[in-house]
Design a protein around this motif. Structure first.
Motif, mmCIF file in Angstrom:
data_model
loop_
_atom_site.group_PDB
_atom_site.id
_atom_site.type_symbol
_atom_site.label_atom_id
_atom_site.label_comp_id
_atom_site.label_asym_id
_atom_site.label_seq_id
_atom_site.Cartn_x
_atom_site.Cartn_y
_atom_site.Cartn_z
ATOM 1 N N ALA A 90 0.734 -1.283 0.003
ATOM 2 C CA ALA A 90 -0.016 0.006 0.004
ATOM 3 C C ALA A 90 0.740 1.312 -0.056
ATOM 4 O O ALA A 90 1.945 1.166 0.220
ATOM 5 N N ALA A 91 0.295 2.199 -0.389
ATOM 6 C CA ALA A 91 0.836 3.690 -0.499
ATOM 7 C C ALA A 91 1.490 3.894 0.928
ATOM 8 O O ALA A 91 0.467 4.061 1.698
ATOM 9 N N GLY A 92 2.491 4.310 1.242
ATOM 10 C CA GLY A 92 2.825 4.678 2.628
ATOM 11 C C GLY A 92 3.226 3.721 3.423
ATOM 12 O O GLY A 92 3.501 3.750 4.786
ATOM 13 N N SER A 93 3.645 2.577 2.797
ATOM 14 C CA SER A 93 3.862 1.012 3.759
ATOM 15 C C SER A 93 5.344 1.365 3.884
ATOM 16 O O SER A 93 5.898 0.516 4.656
ATOM 17 N N GLY A 94 6.089 2.174 3.106
ATOM 18 C CA GLY A 94 7.737 2.218 3.673
ATOM 19 C C GLY A 94 8.412 1.468 2.498
ATOM 20 O O GLY A 94 9.644 1.173 2.426
ATOM 21 N N LYS A 95 7.843 1.237 1.327
ATOM 22 C CA LYS A 95 8.298 0.429 0.155
ATOM 23 C C LYS A 95 9.823 1.133 -0.375
ATOM 24 O O LYS A 95 10.603 0.590 -0.422
ATOM 25 N N THR A 96 9.725 2.404 -0.739
ATOM 26 C CA THR A 96 10.549 3.228 -0.995
ATOM 27 C C THR A 96 11.720 3.326 -0.001
ATOM 28 O O THR A 96 12.862 3.204 -0.487
ATOM 29 N N TYR A 97 11.423 3.536 1.265
ATOM 30 C CA TYR A 97 12.481 3.900 2.204
ATOM 31 C C TYR A 97 13.146 2.308 2.444
ATOM 32 O O TYR A 97 14.605 2.268 2.390
ATOM 33 N N LEU A 98 12.493 1.153 2.205
ATOM 34 C CA LEU A 98 13.178 -0.006 2.332
ATOM 35 C C LEU A 98 14.054 -0.414 1.005
ATOM 36 O O LEU A 98 15.121 -0.758 1.201
ATOM 37 N N ALA A 99 13.799 0.131 -0.001
ATOM 38 C CA ALA A 99 14.308 0.103 -1.366
ATOM 39 C C ALA A 99 15.686 0.959 -1.347
ATOM 40 O O ALA A 99 16.690 0.420 -1.670
ATOM 41 N N GLU A 100 15.621 2.051 -0.689
ATOM 42 C CA GLU A 100 16.772 2.791 -0.545
ATOM 43 C C GLU A 100 17.838 2.193 0.462
ATOM 44 O O GLU A 100 18.697 2.365 0.359
ATOM 45 N N ARG A 101 17.168 1.645 1.143
ATOM 46 C CA ARG A 101 17.972 1.142 2.513
ATOM 47 C C ARG A 101 18.938 0.010 2.096
ATOM 48 O O ARG A 101 19.896 -0.195 2.555
ATOM 49 N N LEU A 102 18.454 -0.544 1.112
ATOM 50 C CA LEU A 102 19.122 -1.926 0.549
ATOM 51 C C LEU A 102 20.608 -1.364 0.090
ATOM 52 O O LEU A 102 21.420 -2.222 0.157
ATOM 53 N N SER A 103 20.719 -0.075 -0.217
ATOM 54 C CA SER A 103 22.058 0.194 -0.735
ATOM 55 C C SER A 103 23.091 0.149 0.670
ATOM 56 O O SER A 103 24.308 0.078 0.178
ATOM 57 N N GLY A 104 22.542 0.074 1.572
ATOM 58 C CA GLY A 104 23.534 -0.077 2.796
ATOM 59 C C GLY A 104 24.123 -1.777 3.066
ATOM 60 O O GLY A 104 25.103 -1.857 3.413
ATOM 61 N N LEU A 105 23.513 -2.498 2.050
ATOM 62 C CA LEU A 105 24.043 -3.804 1.803
ATOM 63 C C LEU A 105 25.002 -3.943 1.030
ATOM 64 O O LEU A 105 25.779 -5.161 0.972
ATOM 65 N N LEU A 106 25.319 -3.031 0.068
ATOM 66 C CA LEU A 106 26.336 -3.158 -0.674
ATOM 67 C C LEU A 106 27.794 -2.957 -0.333
ATOM 68 O O LEU A 106 27.982 -2.202 0.514
ATOM 69 N N GLN A 107 28.700 -3.926 -0.476
ATOM 70 C CA GLN A 107 29.844 -4.017 0.180
ATOM 71 C C GLN A 107 31.104 -3.657 -0.997
ATOM 72 O O GLN A 107 31.067 -4.148 -2.059
ATOM 73 N N GLY A 108 32.138 -3.128 -0.190
ATOM 74 C CA GLY A 108 33.386 -2.939 -0.968
ATOM 75 C C GLY A 108 33.042 -1.645 -1.819
ATOM 76 O O GLY A 108 32.261 -1.065 -2.122
ATOM 77 N N SER A 109 34.314 -1.417 -2.452
ATOM 78 C CA SER A 109 34.314 0.019 -3.336
ATOM 79 C C SER A 109 34.671 -0.548 -4.771
ATOM 80 O O SER A 109 35.155 -1.534 -5.054
ATOM 81 N N ILE A 110 34.491 0.292 -5.831
ATOM 82 C CA ILE A 110 34.707 0.077 -6.969
ATOM 83 C C ILE A 110 35.604 1.346 -7.762
ATOM 84 O O ILE A 110 35.911 2.306 -7.006
ATOM 85 N N ALA A 111 35.859 1.351 -8.925
ATOM 86 C CA ALA A 111 36.466 2.164 -9.715
ATOM 87 C C ALA A 111 35.552 2.462 -10.797
ATOM 88 O O ALA A 111 35.122 1.551 -11.529
ATOM 89 N N VAL A 112 35.558 3.890 -11.040
ATOM 90 C CA VAL A 112 34.834 4.184 -12.174
ATOM 91 C C VAL A 112 35.587 5.047 -13.193
ATOM 92 O O VAL A 112 36.348 6.021 -12.578
ATOM 93 N N PRO A 113 35.399 5.273 -14.269
ATOM 94 C CA PRO A 113 36.101 6.095 -15.056
ATOM 95 C C PRO A 113 35.493 7.632 -15.257
ATOM 96 O O PRO A 113 34.207 7.752 -15.309
#
Length: 465
Positions: A174-197
């Motif tokens: 449902a709208a307002g259930s926190g879907k967007t917040y949870l989706a954005e919070r998943l970025s905190g599970l990304l591990q390590g660093s990368i190189a970008v050009p």
């Protein structure tokens, strides 16, 4: 939110693709392309001495020296003055009239005049070397990332497992259930660093890539780089130690935004968001509310999600292949089957529903919100909110309501010039503002059926007269 690179990053050897080029050939770029790039840089930045020019285009002095020598021979640039040291590195250069004419011709084709790009093949190889699929998310990682946040335990287990799957995730509720917040919070599970050009060269064209808003350096990685640079000269065309990107798009997303776009006015390319999200997470929020149909949008992702590659085209029609190495997260208020067909749904590895909160979870969110806005939590007022407002009006306990209601309590206190106090009166006042008088309408439900019919009967009688 992001997890910094761990000790394993320190021990990683520097791949050949990230070592500094010592010759023009080692850059992987045509000699004449480097000539045109330096011409454009000198045209836009004016008089420069060799170290400044080398630093700006991210190439070593030994690489650009033969390029400058060629430009002097062809009368495209000239020496204006020498520094006090008297060395070649302290010579200042500027364009000649013929050099400025050459620069105008180059800028008319492609106006890029920044750091030297890397070849497409080098970019593709580097993305593969630092693939997001190599991550391993554990229950401990999820618990640490969502610590102190009221989330259904079943949903957390699903999200954690989904991050290990390498497949797309569809979050709905449902709208307002926190879907967007949870989706954005998943970025905190990304591990390590990368190189970008800074930029990528494709068939003679330059596509700017590095985005300082999305490609954020990790603090520890900078220290690691400093240590490596003492023993190995790194290719400055790459920005090392970047956190894995998290790119969010919403209702503004259109199909043409997912293609490589060339601006005929600025004469510059713009990389699509999912390309910049490579080695990270790409979130499509509010799926179903874009200006294009959900079916069209989802069909655009079938090949990339299935084969982990995408195809882009230059403005001259040349089509090329790029990696699609992202965790794709769709977020929508609609059920998956309402938005697409079976062919696409089959490619969605996880379809996760975010339900309404339980009473204890809702109380936790409400208390945290009170603390955030500086109002004392009142247990009696909270019970009134639950039983006399939520339950009586049949409104689900969604994660967005505490924030929205407490903000209205704050607004009223500011208006009246009083301290924020939580009680039944201000909560009902905020509730009726937010839900357009829902509690008042609910109270009228106690009227008899005859009382509810009378106004309609009277109106009809008057209309007949």
């Amino acid at each position: 939110m992001f997890i910094h690179p761990d000790a394993r990053d320190v021990a990683d050897p520097v791949p050949a693709s990230l070592r500094a080029a010592r010759t023009v050939e080692e850059t992987g770029l045509p000699f004449l392309f480097l000539v045109e790039l330096l011409v454009k840089v000198l045209f836009q930045r004016g008089q420069l001495h060799l170290p400044e020019l080398a630093s700006y285009v991210k190439l070593s002095l030994v690489v650009i020296d033969p390029v400058i020598s060629f430009m002097r021979q062809e009368k495209m640039c000239e020496v204006t003055r020498r520094g006090a040291s008297g060395t070649d590195a302290d010579i200042h250069y500027q364009l000649t009239d013929s050099g400025r004419q050459r620069a105008l011709e180059c800028l008319a084709r492609n106006a890029y005049a920044g750091p030297c790009p890397v070849p497409l093949a080098a970019y593709n190889a580097q993305v593969a070397a630092q693939s997001v699929a190599s991550m391993h998310v554990t229950r401990a990682d999820v618990q640490a990332n969502f610590d102190g946040i009221a989330v259904n335990a079943r949903v957390l287990d699903q999200l954690g497992s989904a991050m290990n799957s390498g497949r797309a995730i569809f979050i709905h509720g449902a709208a307002g259930s926190g879907k967007t917040y949870l989706a954005e919070r998943l970025s905190g599970l990304l591990q390590g660093s990368i190189a970008v050009p800074y930029a990528i060269m494709v068939d003679g064209e330059v596509v700017p890539f590095y985005d300082p808003v999305l490609h954020v350096p990790a603090g520890e990685a900078q220290q690691v780089n400093a240590g490596i640079e003492k023993t190995v000269q790194l290719d400055a065309r790459w920005v090392r130690g970047v956190r894995r990107p998290a790119v969010l798009t919403g209702g503004e997303l259109t199909l043409d935004m997912l293609d490589l776009r060339f601006d005929s006015v600025t004469r510059l390319y713009r990389a699509p968001p999912h390309l910049k999200a490579n080695n990270g997470i790409f979130i499509i929020d509010d799926l179903g509310r874009q200006r294009c149909s959900p079916l069209e949008l989802m069909n655009r992702w079938i090949v990339p999600m299935d084969r982990a590659i995408d195809f882009l085209s230059l403005h001259n029609g040349y089509t090329f292949q790029v990696p699609f190495d992202v965790v794709v997260v769709f977020s929508s208020n609609f059920l998956p089957e309402r938005l697409s067909d079976a062919a696409f749904l089959r490619r969605l590895g996880y379809k996760i529903e975010v339900p309404a909160l339980s009473e204890s979870e809702y109380e936790q969110v409400f208390a945290q919100t009170c603390a955030r806005y500086g109002v004392a939590f009142d247990a009696q007022a909270f019970r009134y909110l639950l039983h006399q407002l939520h339950y009586r009006c049949n409104v689900a306990l969604l994660a967005c309501y505490p924030r929205d209601l407490i903000r209205q309590v704050r607004d009223l206190a500011r208006y009246e010039g009083t301290a924020m106090v939580l009680n039944d009166t201000v909560l009902e006042w905020a509730w009726n503002n937010y839900f357009a008088g829902a509690s008042q309408r609910s109270g009228s439900d106690n009227k008899t059926a005859q009382e509810r019919r009378e106004p309609t009967t009277i109106m009809k009688s008057e209309e007949m007269r």
